[in-house]
Enzyme design. Structure first.
Site, PDB file in Angstrom:
ATOM      1  N   ARG A   1      22.694  35.955  91.606  1.00 23.30           N
ATOM      2  CA  ARG A   1      23.699  36.779  92.218  1.00 23.30           C
ATOM      3  C   ARG A   1      24.321  35.926  93.064  1.00 23.30           C
ATOM      4  NH1 ARG A   1      20.174  41.892  93.690  1.00 23.30           N
ATOM      5  NH2 ARG A   1      18.999  40.971  91.841  1.00 23.30           N
TER       6      ARG A   1
ATOM      7  N   LYS B   1       7.901  32.710  92.931  1.00 22.04           N
ATOM      8  CA  LYS B   1       7.288  33.537  91.793  1.00 22.04           C
ATOM      9  C   LYS B   1       5.618  33.161  91.565  1.00 22.04           C
ATOM     10  CE  LYS B   1      11.431  33.817  89.196  1.00 22.04           C
ATOM     11  NZ  LYS B   1      11.568  35.044  89.293  1.00 22.04           N
TER      12      LYS B   1
END
Ligand code: BES
Ligand code: ZN
Ligand code: ZN
Length: 508
Positions: A354, A280
């Site tokens: 996920r 990120k």
């Protein structure tokens, strides 16, 4: 904070400050409300004067503090806005405004004149719960790393007065019950606020063990060896880059009702999300210590379920790992095999939530066959773009479950909004070489493609997914727009709504 109920009127002088609610006044001349006559007498006419000079307008967030001339405490008036739009949420916020407004000002004991907060739209027990929530949550500060702090209100008493004293038993029950709920939210915020140097997956497991012992829950912790035996390739891949190995923590509350249903709660517990190899940007990366908020909320909800002895059996699964780049990290292009045998092509290591949830969902469905499955996850930035930072997204394959959660969210003031999952999204998460891929070719509808991915792991179970990426925490820039019962940092979003949902009679 200590909370108490007193069937008498607030006898001024017994508390440092006595609080009354005031609805917004019209422009026309209006007399001092009857309820304030005693306050006015105790303050030797000062309340009446403030009223007459229109210092008191009754607008939301307005706080008027008047000192009794005899020095025996203060009269506090809090604005509630127009009576026509007065709701439980107005009161929750107003109670928190009072607590925050009086911090550091020498008020230790506070009395709320309950009758001034009860209206057609807000019944007595609802008002009690709102004040307990607003005052308790509004008093929250994360103090672990502070060496100094300003004292605030320590004791809140709800004064019933003559007309409400008839409802004393019901109001006392509401107070006792909601005190547990609100205290549990503070407990959850404290845990969710811990930075990743402390709150590692194993630390969360230890904390869960402490909770299990405290309130009487069954607990099983799966460490990296066990996870490998169970073929939990998702958790192992995501946690592979960290010196702190992953954990799957499973809690069981056996249920207060005899033949209740089983509700499973599953939470994303990424103790820090750097993005991994798909790293990120540096800006605001520190917020990613809150990426464990779903799992921590699940622990908070299990704790509340046991303390309040809710009817259904509740299973909690916390999928915990730290997502870091290193020589042992998983990479874009890798394919991982998950608990239920389905394979995931990893295209972006930052879509890790996920991936850990795939194991936890597959596991809980296989082992417990829950009647309902609810997962909570700070899953996508797309959710924050779509719904903002105060509202969680709800995606569900069961209208009844969705309606129950929407009702609970309405009652607790934690906004959720249902979003549509379609075959289009299902198509987008299909992989060329595996069963699913964790990131899509085209960026739109990131919230829903993430949901379509998760759906692969719930089988035919009644399922609801809550993406809490927005409301799980607040930061300084957005804090000022949030209700006063919020704070900078973790909000424990979802704990009150889940507790509420599990407590409802239809949850049996
Ligand atoms: N933890 C983030 C989502 C997030 C973003 C939570 C902002 C709270 C605030 C999640 O793991 C993530 O990075 N998601 C990616 C997915 C993408 C790579 C497919 C995202 O939303 O950008
Ligand atoms: Zn991520
Ligand atoms: Zn994440």
């Amino acid at each position: 904070m200590k909370l108490a109920l007193d069937r008498r009127e607030a006898t001024l002088g017994s508390v440092d400050a006595s609080v009354s609610g005031v609805f917004e006044r019209s422009e026309k001349p209006d007399p001092l409300p009857r309820g304030l006559a005693k306050e006015d007498a105790a303050a030797k006419g000062l309340v009446g004067q403030a009223w007459e000079k229109r210092e008191v307008r009754g607008r939301r967030k307005e706080l008027t503090v008047l000192h009794r001339p005899d020095g025996r405490g203060r009269v506090v008036l809090v604005g509630l806005g127009p009576q026509t739009s007065y709701t439980v949420e107005t009161l929750r916020r107003a109670a928190a405004e009072v607590i925050k407004g009086l911090r550091g000002k020498g008020v230790r004991t506070l009395g709320f004149r309950l009758s001034s907060f009860v209206a057609e739209s807000v019944a007595g027990d609802v008002a009690v719960r709102a004040i307990v929530d607003g005052a308790t949550l509004g008093s929250y500060e994360f103090l672990r790393y502070r060496t100094t702090h300003e004292a605030g209100v320590e004791e809140v008493t709800l004064h019933l007065g003559e007309e409400l004293s008839r409802e004393e038993a019901a109001l006392r029950k509401a107070l006792e019950n909601e005190s547990v709920v609100a205290e549990n939210v503070l407990w959850t915020r404290d845990l969710a606020n811990l930075p990743a140097d402390t709150a590692t997956p194993e630390y969360l497991a230890e904390e869960a063990r402490r909770v299990a012992k405290e309130v009487g829950l069954k607990i099983t912790v799966y460490d990296e060896k066990k996870l490998a035996e169970m073929h939990c390739g998702g958790l192992l891949a995501v946690g592979g880059g960290s010196a702190h190995p992953p954990r799957m923590i499973v809690l069981e509350y056996s249920g207060g009702a005899r033949s209740g249903k089983t509700v499973a709660l599953v939470g994303k517990g990424i103790t820090f999300d750097s993005g991994g190899i798909s790293i990120k940007p540096a800006l605001s990366m520190d917020h990613m210590k809150f990426d464990k908020s779903g799992a921590v909320a699940v622990l908070g909800a299990l704790r509340a379920a046991a303390l309040l002895k809710v009817p259904p059996r509740v299973i909690g699964v916390m999928a915990c790992a730290e997502n870091l780049p290193s020589g042992s990290s998983y990479r874009p292009g890798d394919v991982v095999r998950t608990y239920n045998g389905k394979t995931i092509e990893v295209l972006n290591t930052d879509a890790e939530g996920r991936v850990v949830l795939s194991d936890a969902l597959g596991y809980v469905v296989d082992k417990f066959h829950p009647d309902e499955l609810i997962d909570l996850a700070t899953l996508t930035g797309a959710c924050v773009v779509a719904l903002g930072d105060d509202t969680a997204a709800l995606v569900s394959n069961d209208d009844r479950l969705a309606a129950g959660l929407l009702d609970a969210a309405g009652a607790t003031g934690e906004p959720i909004w249902r979003m549509p999952l379609t075959d289009y999204h299902r198509e987008l998460v299909k992989s060329d070489i595996a069963d699913v891929r964790n990131s899509t070719e085209i960026p739109p509808a990131g919230l829903l493609t993430a949901s379509a991915f998760l759906e692969n792991f719930v089988g035919r179970t009644s399922w609801a997914h809550l993406d809490i990426a927005g409301p799980a925490y607040t930061v300084a820039t957005t804090r000022k727009y949030q209700p006063a019962y919020m704070n900078i940092g973790a909000t424990a979003f979802g704990v009150r709504l889940l507790t509420r949902y599990l407590s409802e009679p239809q949850s049996r």
